[in-house]
Structure formats: structure tokens, C-alpha cells
Design a protein around this motif. Sequence first.
Motif, PDB file in Angstrom:
ATOM      1  N   MET A  31      22.658  50.974  24.197  1.00 51.39           N
ATOM      2  CA  MET A  31      23.063  51.286  24.887  1.00 51.39           C
ATOM      3  C   MET A  31      23.109  52.351  24.810  1.00 51.39           C
ATOM      4  O   MET A  31      23.684  53.804  25.290  1.00 51.39           O
ATOM      5  N   LEU A  32      22.529  53.821  23.937  1.00 50.79           N
ATOM      6  CA  LEU A  32      21.962  54.813  23.415  1.00 50.79           C
ATOM      7  C   LEU A  32      21.402  55.579  25.032  1.00 50.79           C
ATOM      8  O   LEU A  32      21.616  56.535  25.797  1.00 50.79           O
ATOM      9  N   PRO A  33      19.851  54.497  25.647  1.00 54.88           N
ATOM     10  CA  PRO A  33      19.717  55.157  27.306  1.00 54.88           C
ATOM     11  C   PRO A  33      21.303  55.704  28.339  1.00 54.88           C
ATOM     12  O   PRO A  33      20.923  56.525  29.297  1.00 54.88           O
ATOM     13  N   ALA A  40      27.349  54.592  33.796  1.00 53.84           N
ATOM     14  CA  ALA A  40      26.569  53.561  33.673  1.00 53.84           C
ATOM     15  C   ALA A  40      27.166  52.845  32.269  1.00 53.84           C
ATOM     16  O   ALA A  40      28.154  51.812  32.228  1.00 53.84           O
ATOM     17  N   SER A  41      27.920  53.556  31.539  1.00 54.25           N
ATOM     18  CA  SER A  41      28.465  53.339  30.414  1.00 54.25           C
ATOM     19  C   SER A  41      29.335  53.090  30.295  1.00 54.25           C
ATOM     20  O   SER A  41      30.220  51.691  29.396  1.00 54.25           O
ATOM     21  N   HIS A  71      30.493  51.246  20.956  1.00 55.59           N
ATOM     22  CA  HIS A  71      30.627  52.191  20.301  1.00 55.59           C
ATOM     23  C   HIS A  71      30.561  52.967  21.198  1.00 55.59           C
ATOM     24  O   HIS A  71      29.698  53.494  21.676  1.00 55.59           O
ATOM     25  N   GLY A  72      31.702  54.243  21.196  1.00 53.60           N
ATOM     26  CA  GLY A  72      31.200  55.174  21.955  1.00 53.60           C
ATOM     27  C   GLY A  72      30.286  55.948  21.576  1.00 53.60           C
ATOM     28  O   GLY A  72      30.797  57.146  22.809  1.00 53.60           O
ATOM     29  N   GLY A  73      30.017  56.437  21.000  1.00 49.67           N
ATOM     30  CA  GLY A  73      28.599  57.729  21.099  1.00 49.67           C
ATOM     31  C   GLY A  73      28.592  57.468  19.644  1.00 49.67           C
ATOM     32  O   GLY A  73      28.870  56.253  18.422  1.00 49.67           O
ATOM     33  N   PHE A  74      27.300  57.990  19.204  1.00 46.48           N
ATOM     34  CA  PHE A  74      27.067  58.171  17.453  1.00 46.48           C
ATOM     35  C   PHE A  74      27.493  58.228  16.800  1.00 46.48           C
ATOM     36  O   PHE A  74      27.713  57.594  15.787  1.00 46.48           O
ATOM     37  N   MET A  75      28.712  59.144  16.636  1.00 47.72           N
ATOM     38  CA  MET A  75      29.930  59.478  15.299  1.00 47.72           C
ATOM     39  C   MET A  75      30.799  58.625  14.766  1.00 47.72           C
ATOM     40  O   MET A  75      31.209  58.176  13.851  1.00 47.72           O
ATOM     41  N   HIS A  76      31.017  57.552  16.185  1.00 46.05           N
ATOM     42  CA  HIS A  76      31.810  56.658  16.480  1.00 46.05           C
ATOM     43  C   HIS A  76      31.521  55.906  15.995  1.00 46.05           C
ATOM     44  O   HIS A  76      31.926  55.015  14.610  1.00 46.05           O
ATOM     45  N   PHE A  77      29.965  55.704  15.528  1.00 45.16           N
ATOM     46  CA  PHE A  77      29.201  54.663  15.160  1.00 45.16           C
ATOM     47  C   PHE A  77      28.979  54.618  13.932  1.00 45.16           C
ATOM     48  O   PHE A  77      28.907  54.141  13.212  1.00 45.16           O
TER      49      PHE A  77
END
Length: 249
Positions: A31-33, A40-41, A71-77
Motif C-alpha cells: 500500500m505504501l506507494p 487510489a488508496s 492500515h491508514g498510514g505508517f503510525m496506524h500500522f
Amino acid sequence: MFPIRDHNPSERTPYVTYGLIAVNLMVFLMMLPLYGNEAASGRVFIQYGLIPLRLMNGDGCETILTSMFLHGGFMHFAGNMLFLWIFGDNLEDILGHVRFAIFYLVSGLGAALLQVAADVSSVVPMVGASGAIAGVMGGYLLLFPRARVDVLFIIVVIFKVVPFPAWLMLLLWFGLQVVNGALNWSQMGGGVAYWAHAGGFIAGFLFVLPVWKGLGGQAFWTRTDGHPDHPDARYKFAKSSIPAIRRRK
């Protein structure tokens, strides 16, 4: 405030916990890109996230599972994986690998059902592993209420690690989910899925209840003093090799 570690390493390798972290990591990297592209996300979240109204219409049952790995983003993950890392291994130690995997999925199901029940008309996708991980925390509370958990407090520029008994930290966390869920009931259009956290926690607690009774119930607490049944880990911070310098008067 958030927990950074416990003092209770598992006695056997927690393969399922490691596997869940690995799968979540792989999905996050895929999902990172897309995170910089809301359109897109958003399409991915709509397709694979859990949407209460769609579920109530009998569609998208598979999203109960797929939403648990998005996950919605890095901190969520990162936050979810930290909680799973801290609490998952000891529970897997007690339940065994297969039963722990089933337990994790059942907790995620409980999280999804309570979140849907809280707002059956919502069209906002719910994503994240936090509901299932809340179940891990509920099970941990029942089996190891007096285990020691180090919690990091951040107040502006002050960083302090404070040891908490698991029962206090986990009940405080659960209470915050219920209170925030009630306060935000009129704003169910988005934000944090507090009722999913509460539902997962309750499902995990109930799943482990017969296990706890089978281990002896209160006799198990007496025998283990509310800790995992092995010696605590001792963390030592190495002293700096830089010599102290005294200031001249």
C-alpha cells in the motif's frame, strides 16, 4: 502515553504472532506507494475495507477478514504492530499456535460486529488490525493482570517510562475506548473505530474465559501471581563510556 514493552518473554517461539506481523507488513508495503494518492488508496479501502451498510445488505462478508490487514498510514500500522508484539507472544504461549490464530480471527470478528452495530448505515470503510489486537489485550488482561508493562509518557519535551501493572494499563485503555465511543456517537462518519476496539477487547476476554477457568481460575492467579509462569525479563541500560566532566567553579 503508550506501552513500549512488557517484562514477560514467551517460553516458545510465537510463530503466529510473527506471521501476523509479517503479513501486515507485506500489505503495508504494497500500500505504501498509494498513501500519497487519496483516490487510489481510497479505492483499495472501499474494496477491501469493512463498510457497515454494505455488510448489512449481505455483501462484502470477506472484508471482515481483509480489513484486518489494511492500515491508514505508517503510525496506524506501527502502533498496531507494537501492541501485537508486546501482548501477543504470551497469549500464544498459553493458547498454542492454532488456537491463538483462531482467537485472533474471532476477536477481529467481534470488533467488526460491534462497530457495525454502532452505526449500521455507515458507508465509511473500517480498516486496521486494532480490533483483533484489542482482543489480544482483553485475553492478556484475564490471564496476566499483574504482569509489568512499561508505558512511555510524552509531555511536550519530557519523556518518561513508567511501569504499570497490566490490569491498570489495559482497563484504562478499554475505558477510554468506551468513553470516546459514547462521546463520538454523533460523529460516526469517520475517525477512530472506538467500538471496534471495545468489541474486540470483549470478544478476546470472553474467548479466553474458559481457558482461564480450565487453568484453575483464581488458583491460576495464585500460582502465577498474575504473571506469565516464568521469570520476568530484566532490562538493564548500559552506562555511557563517555567520562563525566566536572565544571570548575
